[in-house]
Write an enzyme that holds these catalytic residues in place. Structure first.
Site, PDB file in Angstrom:
ATOM      1  CB  SER A 176      -0.962   0.029   1.268  1.00 13.59           C
ATOM      2  OG  SER A 176      -1.971   1.122   1.153  1.00 13.59           O
ATOM      3  CB  THR A 177       1.287   4.143   2.240  1.00 11.90           C
ATOM      4  OG1 THR A 177      -0.237   4.278   2.366  1.00 11.90           O
ATOM      5  CG2 THR A 177       1.919   5.649   2.234  1.00 11.90           C
ATOM      6  CG  HIS A 202      -3.977  -0.834  -0.738  1.00 10.69           C
ATOM      7  ND1 HIS A 202      -3.937  -1.069   0.430  1.00 10.69           N
ATOM      8  CD2 HIS A 202      -4.666  -2.279  -0.884  1.00 10.69           C
ATOM      9  CE1 HIS A 202      -4.199  -2.130   1.094  1.00 10.69           C
ATOM     10  NE2 HIS A 202      -4.610  -2.827   0.137  1.00 10.69           N
ATOM     11  CG  MET A 295      -2.375   3.121   7.507  1.00 13.78           C
ATOM     12  SD  MET A 295      -2.898   4.892   7.433  1.00 13.78           S
ATOM     13  CE  MET A 295      -4.109   5.296   8.923  1.00 13.78           C
ATOM     14  CG  ASP A 298      -5.819  -5.452   2.379  1.00 16.90           C
ATOM     15  OD1 ASP A 298      -6.544  -6.544   2.813  1.00 16.90           O
ATOM     16  OD2 ASP A 298      -5.874  -5.154   1.271  1.00 16.90           O
TER      17      ASP A 298
END
Length: 353
Positions: A176-177, A202, A295, A298
């Site tokens: 993600s991030t 993501h 973050m 998931d």
């Protein structure tokens, strides 16, 4: 949790209003101000430095990328990019990530339509919170990892099924991030004969194809946005389309990809847990699972499911994670066989292959 002060920069009054309403709907967020272009924004920043900035790309008087370069050299503030879904817009938004922006939100996600309002709110507020948690001083142009930086249990009977005796291997990666830069590093470092790689990053719809095309230009493996029903091939990396879940399934002796719509899972679509759970079910011990910077949590349960199915599992370490959320949660569950810095992952993948 501290109230996060957000400065909104967009030339559209409607977008500024909609974003303000979404941000104010979250008790942990506060609109510190709005600006119609970077010049007005600069004046506001001189008076009060916000915690996070949302930034449009195409604006009058100064474009978003030029503003971002100047901002990062003077005020290293976390930035969430708001961009259109055009090919041009997605390309520029990805360039913004290289320049130090933290997250991307598609402009279509802020339209106040009933069917998408809740998903939009979750996506935008989560992106702002993720950006706030990024140590921006670590974000630099052309950054590379430092060389000194040292879903339920599977049916036990299925582990003895002939499906797990195939020699075909699959690699599943979730991020993600901070994941776009980490994925660039990994994908450009692995050989062309690597087992098929399935990636859930993501990212909103409209950007994953541009990201795949961009990364494909400098990799030995073929990197592409995944399509429903296509076969998983060696030497290929498949990125889950933004706004869709991606799963692995098996037909005969071959692996295939399923791309589908559905509800948010762990506040995301695509969801890493959805990918990992399908890989655990259909590849089992023939899979390698890797959970990277991001973050939230998931992918943590999915990685544990992969491990329980016999797969090898890796989590990125804290020192090289932009946000140590998803890997941390997986490690807490005992889902990771190994915890590795980013720069050690390509070699580990090569050994597995």
């Amino acid at each position: 949790m501290k109230t996060i002060k957000v400065l909104i920069i967009d030339d559209s009054a409607l977008v500024r209003q909609t974003l303000s309403e979404i941000i104010q709907s979250d008790s942990h967020l506060e609109v510190a101000g709005t600006a119609g272009d970077p010049y007005f924004a600069a004046r506001k920043i001189r008076n009060e430095i916000p915690d996070v900035i949302t930034l449009d790309i195409e604006m009058p008087r100064m474009d978003g990328l030029t503003f971002l370069k100047t901002l990062m050299s003077q005020y290293p503030i976390p930035v969430v990019i708001i961009s259109s879904l055009t090919q041009e817009g997605s390309h520029l938004a990805l360039r913004a990530l290289e320049l130090g922006a933290v997250e991307i939100v598609a402009k279509s996600e802020i339209r106040n339509t009933k069917e998408h309002l809740e998903e939009s709110r979750i996506r935008i507020t989560d992106a702002i919170k993720a950006a706030y948690n990024v140590p921006v001083k670590r974000v630099a142009l052309n950054r590379q990892p430092s060389e000194n930086i040292p879903a339920g249990k599977p049916d036990p009977a299925s582990l003895n099924s002939p499906i797990y005796k195939t020699t075909d291997k699959v690699i599943a990666i979730g991020a993600s991030t901070g994941g776009t830069e980490a994925l660039r590093y990994i994908l450009k470092s692995i050989p062309a004969d690597c087992p098929g790689i399935l990636i859930t990053q993501h990212m909103p719809a409209g950007f994953t194809k541009s990201f795949a095309d961009q990364v494909n230009a400098f990799c030995e493996v073929t990197v592409k946005e995944a399509s429903d029903g296509e076969r998983v091939m060696r030497g290929h990396a498949y990125i889950a389309p933004g706004g869709k879940h991606m799963e692995l399934y098996r037909s005969g002796a071959k692996y295939f990809i399923k791309v589908r719509d559905g509800e948010l899972v762990n506040r995301h679509k695509p969801s890493v847990d959805v990918l990992f759970s399908s890989v655990a079910k259909h590849a089992g011990q023939n899979a390698l699972g890797i959970i990277m910077t991001g973050m939230g949590r998931d992918g943590a349960d999915g990685l544990l499911t992969m491990k329980q199915a016999g797969a090898k599992t890796i989590a990125q370490d804290e020192a090289t994670s932009v946000v140590f959320g998803m890997p941390k949660e997986a490690i807490k569950l005992g889902a990771a066989d190994q915890v590795l810095p980013l720069h050690d992952m390509p070699q580990s993948i090569k050994r597995y292959a």
